[in-house]
Design a protein around this motif. Structure first.
Motif, PDB file in Angstrom:
ATOM      1  N   ALA A 202       0.854  -1.184   0.000  1.00 45.08           N
ATOM      2  CA  ALA A 202       0.000   0.000   0.000  1.00 45.08           C
ATOM      3  C   ALA A 202       0.891   1.236   0.000  1.00 45.08           C
ATOM      4  O   ALA A 202       1.678   1.444   0.924  1.00 45.08           O
ATOM      5  CB  ALA A 202      -0.911  -0.003   1.221  1.00 45.08           C
TER       6      ALA A 202
ATOM      7  N   ALA B 297      -5.705  -1.235   3.995  1.00 46.55           N
ATOM      8  CA  ALA B 297      -4.273  -0.927   4.037  1.00 46.55           C
ATOM      9  C   ALA B 297      -3.517  -1.846   4.983  1.00 46.55           C
ATOM     10  O   ALA B 297      -2.432  -2.354   4.651  1.00 46.55           O
ATOM     11  CB  ALA B 297      -4.062   0.535   4.441  1.00 46.55           C
TER      12      ALA B 297
ATOM     13  N   ARG C 108       3.310  -1.377   4.053  1.00 49.75           N
ATOM     14  CA  ARG C 108       2.730  -0.049   3.888  1.00 49.75           C
ATOM     15  C   ARG C 108       3.834   1.007   3.922  1.00 49.75           C
ATOM     16  O   ARG C 108       4.586   1.082   4.909  1.00 49.75           O
ATOM     17  CB  ARG C 108       1.721   0.247   5.023  1.00 49.75           C
ATOM     18  CG  ARG C 108       0.411  -0.478   4.890  1.00 49.75           C
ATOM     19  CD  ARG C 108      -0.272  -0.664   6.239  1.00 49.75           C
ATOM     20  NE  ARG C 108       0.557  -1.436   7.161  1.00 49.75           N
ATOM     21  CZ  ARG C 108       0.732  -2.764   7.055  1.00 49.75           C
ATOM     22  NH1 ARG C 108       0.131  -3.447   6.087  1.00 49.75           N
ATOM     23  NH2 ARG C 108       1.529  -3.399   7.895  1.00 49.75           N
TER      24      ARG C 108
ATOM     25  N   VAL D 254       2.611   1.792   9.857  1.00 50.70           N
ATOM     26  CA  VAL D 254       3.170   1.668   8.514  1.00 50.70           C
ATOM     27  C   VAL D 254       4.640   1.295   8.647  1.00 50.70           C
ATOM     28  O   VAL D 254       5.244   1.449   9.711  1.00 50.70           O
ATOM     29  CB  VAL D 254       3.022   2.967   7.687  1.00 50.70           C
ATOM     30  CG1 VAL D 254       1.558   3.367   7.564  1.00 50.70           C
ATOM     31  CG2 VAL D 254       3.845   4.109   8.280  1.00 50.70           C
TER      32      VAL D 254
END
Length: 319
Positions: free
Chosen positions: A145, A159, A165, A222
């Motif tokens: 992502a 996500a 990510r 992330v």
């Protein structure tokens, strides 16, 4: 989180960027690059064993019937091609909208008084979402992502179920379900706890607060944050190129073994069942109607751009 119930109540949910998207700049490759119109709200570009899928569902990239169907169709195609020469090694999801990666779920799919028009009923959208969740986790393809913009609720659930990510400076990740009196129901709770731990997951899901790229990287929401959209694109492409250079059987085997640590199907189903149970309550229905009102029917206005800052505005009095 997106209930599979007939009158439409599904996954919700949602969440600065530059005035214009930054053009992608792929490293030189010996493979010919081909483009296709993709699947409606997705435009796909193939470069060797890498597919780049750009989300473009104006005005705010809602996870609505169109996007749910297109993502589901695209990922289903990958599942069909498993173990064939046409299957990619890496898929990158990014957004054509500089303000939104995936805003949130279509709230009309939650509000029984103002349901989505056919064929976008809750049953179908729920099935599409849950099938996509399963495929992201189990397919021998590495999903990345590339986030630069708001994403919350259903968007964030998508996500966090990608394998990796990367985040740009406009990133804002969050969960809005609490404002509707709901828990995340399509994996958001279980995957986020695995990523950032129980206490932090409780903090952010219970408060509905947004997390920027730097903070998200620091706590593990992330993998890494980048200071510009251009750097984000370059580094995402470089990572995809690096991964795709290795034998497919190794990539598939590594993902399969890492998946031993993913949330259990039983826990994921439990979240969805609870979401479904609560979605038809008076509190949730009133909150959904208030959301549609203050967001001016989910337009790209002040409320959506400020989300989740103004989330308390949708809480029904006395709830």
């Amino acid at each position: 989180m997106y209930p599979i119930i007939q009158f439409a109540l599904l996954p919700l949910l949602f969440t600065s960027a530059q005035s214009t998207p930054t053009p992608r700049s792929l490293p030189a490759k010996v493979h010919a690059r081909t483009s296709s119109p993709g699947h409606g709200t997705l435009t796909t570009t193939t470069n060797g064993s890498i597919i780049h899928a750009v989300i473009n569902n104006p005005p705010i990239n809602l996870w609505d019937y169109k996007l749910a169907a297109d993502v589901s169709s695209f990922v289903d195609t990958l599942a069909t091609n498993v173990n064939t020469t046409t299957n990619p090694k890496v898929v990158i999801f990014s957004s054509a909208n500089p303000d939104f990666f995936i805003a949130h779920y279509e709230i009309h799919a939650l509000d029984a008084s103002s349901p989505v028009l056919p064929p976008g009923n809750g049953t179908l959208i729920g099935e599409q979402l849950l099938r996509t969740r399963t495929n992201l986790a189990t397919l021998p393809v590495i999903f990345i992502a590339e986030i630069n913009g708001r994403t919350s609720g259903a968007g964030n659930e998508f996500a966090v179920q990608c394998d990796i990510r990367y985040a740009g400076p406009a990133t804002s990740v969050s969960h809005l379900e609490v404002g509707f009196g709901l828990p995340p129901g399509a994996g958001g709770i279980q995957f986020l706890v695995k990523l950032i731990g129980r206490a932090r997951a409780l903090e952010y899901i219970l408060s509905g607060r947004a997390v920027d790229a730097v903070t998200a990287a620091a706590i593990g929401w992330v993998n890494k944050a980048f200071g510009s959209a251009e750097e984000l694109t370059q580094e995402t492409d470089a990572l995809a190129e690096r991964i795709a250079a290795f034998p497919e059987q190794g990539l598939a085997a590594i993902k399969a073994r890492v998946n031993v640590q993913k949330p259990s199907d039983t826990d994921l189903q439990g979240d969805n069942d609870l979401f479904t149970q609560l979605a038809s309550t008076k509190v949730t229905q009133e909150a959904a109607s208030l959301f549609l009102k203050v967001s001016e029917n989910e337009s790209a206005g002040t409320f959506e751009l400020n989300l989740p800052k103004d989330l308390t505005e949708i809480v029904p009095p006395g709830s």
